[in-house]
Write an enzyme that holds these catalytic residues in place. Structure first.
Site, PDB file in Angstrom:
ATOM      1  NE  ARG A   1      -3.900  -2.273   0.968  1.00 54.00           N
ATOM      2  CZ  ARG A   1      -4.589  -2.557  -0.120  1.00 54.00           C
ATOM      3  NH1 ARG A   1      -4.723  -1.677  -1.086  1.00 54.00           N
ATOM      4  NH2 ARG A   1      -5.172  -3.724  -0.266  1.00 54.00           N
TER       5      ARG A   1
ATOM      6  CG  HIS B   1       2.003  -9.082  -6.484  1.00 53.93           C
ATOM      7  ND1 HIS B   1       1.558  -7.778  -6.634  1.00 53.93           N
ATOM      8  CD2 HIS B   1       0.952  -9.869  -6.826  1.00 53.93           C
ATOM      9  CE1 HIS B   1       0.297  -7.792  -7.052  1.00 53.93           C
ATOM     10  NE2 HIS B   1      -0.089  -9.052  -7.183  1.00 53.93           N
TER      11      HIS B   1
ATOM     12  CE1 TYR C   1      -2.389  -6.585  -4.685  1.00 50.81           C
ATOM     13  CE2 TYR C   1      -2.714  -6.004  -2.381  1.00 50.81           C
ATOM     14  CZ  TYR C   1      -2.588  -6.960  -3.369  1.00 50.81           C
ATOM     15  OH  TYR C   1      -2.661  -8.281  -3.035  1.00 50.81           O
TER      16      TYR C   1
ATOM     17  CG  HIS D   1      -2.890  -5.949  -9.750  1.00 49.48           C
ATOM     18  ND1 HIS D   1      -3.654  -5.742  -8.625  1.00 49.48           N
ATOM     19  CD2 HIS D   1      -2.363  -7.192  -9.617  1.00 49.48           C
ATOM     20  CE1 HIS D   1      -3.602  -6.812  -7.850  1.00 49.48           C
ATOM     21  NE2 HIS D   1      -2.815  -7.701  -8.422  1.00 49.48           N
TER      22      HIS D   1
ATOM     23  CD  GLU E   1      -2.713 -10.963 -10.278  1.00 46.91           C
ATOM     24  OE1 GLU E   1      -1.796 -10.280  -9.767  1.00 46.91           O
ATOM     25  OE2 GLU E   1      -3.487 -11.684  -9.618  1.00 46.91           O
TER      26      GLU E   1
ATOM     27  CG  ASP F   1      -5.762 -14.467  -9.079  1.00 50.07           C
ATOM     28  OD1 ASP F   1      -6.783 -15.125  -8.817  1.00 50.07           O
ATOM     29  OD2 ASP F   1      -5.114 -13.853  -8.218  1.00 50.07           O
TER      30      ASP F   1
ATOM     31  CG  HIS G   1      -7.884 -11.941 -10.265  1.00 53.75           C
ATOM     32  ND1 HIS G   1      -6.687 -11.272 -10.359  1.00 53.75           N
ATOM     33  CD2 HIS G   1      -8.215 -11.927  -8.950  1.00 53.75           C
ATOM     34  CE1 HIS G   1      -6.309 -10.866  -9.158  1.00 53.75           C
ATOM     35  NE2 HIS G   1      -7.209 -11.270  -8.284  1.00 53.75           N
TER      36      HIS G   1
ATOM     37  CG  HIS H   1      -1.562 -15.275  -8.495  1.00 60.11           C
ATOM     38  ND1 HIS H   1      -1.782 -13.924  -8.627  1.00 60.11           N
ATOM     39  CD2 HIS H   1      -0.235 -15.438  -8.276  1.00 60.11           C
ATOM     40  CE1 HIS H   1      -0.614 -13.294  -8.510  1.00 60.11           C
ATOM     41  NE2 HIS H   1       0.331 -14.178  -8.299  1.00 60.11           N
TER      42      HIS H   1
ATOM     43  CG  ASP I   1      -9.412  -9.552  -6.501  1.00 63.89           C
ATOM     44  OD1 ASP I   1      -9.272 -10.739  -6.144  1.00 63.89           O
ATOM     45  OD2 ASP I   1      -8.453  -8.787  -6.708  1.00 63.89           O
TER      46      ASP I   1
ATOM     47  CG  HIS J   1      -7.770 -13.924  -3.404  1.00 65.41           C
ATOM     48  ND1 HIS J   1      -6.418 -13.765  -3.456  1.00 65.41           N
ATOM     49  CD2 HIS J   1      -8.256 -13.265  -4.487  1.00 65.41           C
ATOM     50  CE1 HIS J   1      -6.095 -13.054  -4.524  1.00 65.41           C
ATOM     51  NE2 HIS J   1      -7.194 -12.721  -5.158  1.00 65.41           N
TER      52      HIS J   1
ATOM     53  CD  GLU K   1      -2.099 -13.824  -5.283  1.00 64.41           C
ATOM     54  OE1 GLU K   1      -3.133 -13.931  -5.971  1.00 64.41           O
ATOM     55  OE2 GLU K   1      -1.290 -12.898  -5.419  1.00 64.41           O
TER      56      GLU K   1
HETATM   57 ZN    ZN Z   1      -7.001 -11.002  -6.359  1.00 56.50          ZN
HETATM   58 FE    FE Z   2      -3.490 -12.732  -7.786  1.00 57.99          FE
HETATM   59 FE    FE Z   3      -2.225  -9.638  -7.710  1.00 58.25          FE
END
Ligand code: ZN
Ligand code: FE
Ligand code: FE
Length: 281
Positions: free
Chosen positions: A38, A68, A71, A108, A143, A177, A180, A212, A225, A227, A257
């Site tokens: 973040r 990764h 975000y 992303h 992704e 993913d 996703h 993922h 989204d 998980h 994840e």
């Molecule tokens: Zn996700």
């Molecule tokens: Fe992912």
């Molecule tokens: Fe991701």
């Protein structure tokens, strides 16, 4: 073939410890955030710490690690300041990855925030094409996204368009993913073969560098989204068995994840997936 699988691991206590954590749950790879997901700050690399990770990876025959991006990195933003952060963080991450035993960098693609996906793709390519370089060791992975809000990368066509416009397409790949995909409307539970054929036609399975594995808390085509643990969501365990045993996906690295109460609980999911893959050889 041994399954290459690992969870998302924190690097807060260093890369050597992250490698140890991965081994402790039966993994032979892991994913990590390049920086606070973040925020933006980065610690300088400690060569001894990195060497410790290299030794663990050799001793345990690790597959490729996956980094990764944060975000907050949005290359498709309408705000110049946000794009500046994305450009700088992307470049810094790519440079640092050259010093790490990690060859895959997932991000992303971004959110076009109402500018339209064509403009979004143009803005993403502007950064990729100015910040990547010919001799880089890292493959940058787009992704596939669930398509919430104005996310770019909600379908295979958008991913193909980004790769098609890349200056160094040989350094660009895709991370699929499962949560996703299912939320975006790709029925990996009911028609995995069809989804993979579609991907192969539009993008190419050779471009698929990582997956993922996440179940989904929300229904098919929800464009959300959220998980879930494998087998406890709308996708279901059978689909994950089919995925880790699918011939078209043999040898690809898988990353978890899923939300777990304790890190050690990843051992159960990893063992289950390893059992699936052993029983179908
Ligand atoms: Zn996700
Ligand atoms: Fe992912
Ligand atoms: Fe991701």
């Amino acid at each position: 073939m041994t399954l290459t699988i690992g969870p998302h691991v924190s690097i807060a206590r260093g890369y050597t410890q992250a490698g140890k954590d991965a081994v402790s749950v039966g993994a032979n790879t892991f994913q990590f955030f390049t920086r606070n997901p973040r925020g933006g700050s980065v610690k300088a690399l400690d060569p001894k710490d990195v060497e410790g990770l290299r030794q663990i990876m050799t001793a345990h025959a690790f597959g490729p690690l996956l980094a990764h991006a944060p975000y907050t990195l949005n290359m498709a933003s309408a705000t110049e300041k946000t794009r500046d952060f994305a450009r700088q963080a992307f470049r810094e991450d790519l440079k640092r990855l050259e010093q790490l035993p990690c060859s895959l960098y997932n991000f992303h693609p971004g959110s076009h925030v109402g500018q339209g996906s064509e403009t979004g793709i143009h803005l993403i390519l502007d950064i990729l094409n100015s910040q990547m370089w010919e001799e880089q060791q890292t493959t940058v992975l787009l992704e596939a996204m669930a398509g919430k809000g104005s996310e770019v990368g909600r379908n295979f066509g958008e991913l193909a368009a980004i790769i098609g416009g890349a200056r160094f397409p040989e350094h660009v790949g895709v991370c699929l993913d499962t949560c996703h995909l299912f939320s975006a409307g790709y029925d990996i539970a009911g028609d995995l073969d069809g989804v993979l054929e579609d991907f192969d036609r539009q993008v190419g399975l050779d471009k698929l560098k990582a997956l993922h594995l996440n179940d989904s808390m929300t229904p098919f085509e929800s464009h959300k989204d959220r998980h879930e643990k494998l087998g406890q969501g709308s996708i279901g365990m059978e689909a994950f068995q089919a995925i880790v045993t699918h011939p078209a996906l043999a040898g690809k690295p898988f990353f978890l994840e899923t939300p777990q109460k304790a890190f050690g609980d990843y051992a159960l999911e990893i063992q289950k997936l390893r059992d699936f893959s052993k029983n179908t050889v």
